[in-house]
Design a protein around this motif. Sequence first.
Motif, PDB file in Angstrom:
ATOM      1  N   ALA A 130       0.836  -1.203   0.000  1.00  0.00           N
ATOM      2  CA  ALA A 130       0.000   0.000   0.000  1.00  0.00           C
ATOM      3  C   ALA A 130       0.868   1.249   0.000  1.00  0.00           C
ATOM      4  CB  ALA A 130      -0.925   0.001   1.218  1.00  0.00           C
ATOM      5  N   PHE A 131       1.952   1.215   0.774  1.00  0.00           N
ATOM      6  CA  PHE A 131       2.868   2.363   0.813  1.00  0.00           C
ATOM      7  C   PHE A 131       3.501   2.570  -0.559  1.00  0.00           C
ATOM      8  CE2 PHE A 131       7.082   4.159   1.218  1.00  0.00           C
ATOM      9  CZ  PHE A 131       6.822   5.316   1.942  1.00  0.00           C
ATOM     10  N   SER A 132       3.988   1.509  -1.178  1.00  0.00           N
ATOM     11  CA  SER A 132       4.647   1.611  -2.486  1.00  0.00           C
ATOM     12  C   SER A 132       3.694   2.128  -3.553  1.00  0.00           C
ATOM     13  CB  SER A 132       5.221   0.260  -2.908  1.00  0.00           C
ATOM     14  OG  SER A 132       6.240  -0.130  -2.025  1.00  0.00           O
ATOM     15  N   SER A 133       2.446   1.666  -3.486  1.00  0.00           N
ATOM     16  CA  SER A 133       1.435   2.121  -4.446  1.00  0.00           C
ATOM     17  C   SER A 133       1.183   3.617  -4.292  1.00  0.00           C
ATOM     18  CB  SER A 133       0.146   1.340  -4.227  1.00  0.00           C
ATOM     19  OG  SER A 133      -0.883   1.835  -5.078  1.00  0.00           O
ATOM     20  N   LEU A 134       1.045   4.073  -3.057  1.00  0.00           N
ATOM     21  CA  LEU A 134       0.854   5.500  -2.786  1.00  0.00           C
ATOM     22  C   LEU A 134       2.066   6.296  -3.264  1.00  0.00           C
ATOM     23  CD1 LEU A 134      -0.563   7.932  -1.414  1.00  0.00           C
ATOM     24  CD2 LEU A 134       0.549   7.225   0.724  1.00  0.00           C
ATOM     25  N   ALA A 135       3.263   5.829  -2.926  1.00  0.00           N
ATOM     26  CA  ALA A 135       4.486   6.532  -3.309  1.00  0.00           C
ATOM     27  C   ALA A 135       4.610   6.642  -4.820  1.00  0.00           C
ATOM     28  CB  ALA A 135       5.696   5.809  -2.732  1.00  0.00           C
ATOM     29  N   THR A 136       4.324   5.562  -5.532  1.00  0.00           N
ATOM     30  CA  THR A 136       4.433   5.561  -6.991  1.00  0.00           C
ATOM     31  C   THR A 136       3.438   6.530  -7.611  1.00  0.00           C
ATOM     32  OG1 THR A 136       5.188   3.265  -6.947  1.00  0.00           O
ATOM     33  CG2 THR A 136       4.381   4.102  -9.052  1.00  0.00           C
ATOM     34  N   LEU A 159      14.634   4.852  -4.253  1.00  0.00           N
ATOM     35  CA  LEU A 159      15.687   5.776  -3.839  1.00  0.00           C
ATOM     36  C   LEU A 159      15.202   6.692  -2.711  1.00  0.00           C
ATOM     37  CD1 LEU A 159      18.502   6.876  -4.101  1.00  0.00           C
ATOM     38  CD2 LEU A 159      17.729   8.305  -5.995  1.00  0.00           C
ATOM     39  N   ILE A 160      13.971   7.145  -2.808  1.00  0.00           N
ATOM     40  CA  ILE A 160      13.411   7.952  -1.717  1.00  0.00           C
ATOM     41  C   ILE A 160      13.431   7.152  -0.420  1.00  0.00           C
ATOM     42  CG2 ILE A 160      11.301   9.035  -0.816  1.00  0.00           C
ATOM     43  CD1 ILE A 160      10.631   9.812  -3.729  1.00  0.00           C
ATOM     44  N   GLY A 161      13.060   5.861  -0.510  1.00  0.00           N
ATOM     45  CA  GLY A 161      13.088   4.989   0.667  1.00  0.00           C
ATOM     46  C   GLY A 161      14.481   4.867   1.257  1.00  0.00           C
TER      47      GLY A 161
END
Length: 199
Positions: A130-136, A159-161
């Motif tokens: 869910a976090f990756s989907s939001l970030a993308t 890279l942000i992570g």
Amino acid sequence: MSRHYLAAEMRRIQVLEQAAVAFAARGFHATSTADLCRATGLSPGGLFRLFPTKHDLAIAIVAADADAFTARLGAAVAATADPDAALEVFVRLQLTDLADDVARNLRIEIVAESTRSADVAAAATAHDDAFSSLATTVVRAAARPGSAAERDPSAVVELIGVLVDGVATRSAVMGRLDEGHVDLVLHVVRGLTGPGDRS
């Protein structure tokens, strides 16, 4: 949903929050059952009725922390209409969250424990989607034509992570969040989404 169920669920959430503070202070392994009972106000029997083992409690905290943090980020981004401003809110909130000792130390402890426990690593990974989907979504919306973010938004999200994790580690060592690190990460992220004005 019954009143009894809601009360039990609220108590469970409260126990997770109180136990998270204890784990953040001493680490998953150094925190004893007695420490957890003091933090939550429960007897060992009461604690283990909710979570059969300390390991189960740790995994539940990993899941709850990830879900709550993603929900908070999502709400902040949704309240911001401009894609560039939303990207800044998204990055800044992750970093300023590290100014809180409990949030910062718990994140570091989760990362450390993920290297020792396959179960904790699996819990962290399972709640990362869910976090990756939001970030993308946020990165794609802010990406300018020809930018690194337009070419490979997933790589920019990774890279942000890495940058946020690096700041988290530095903050843990220094015992505080350095605002200069926040500005530097934002500068790098803006470069990845592309300079210049939208046309």
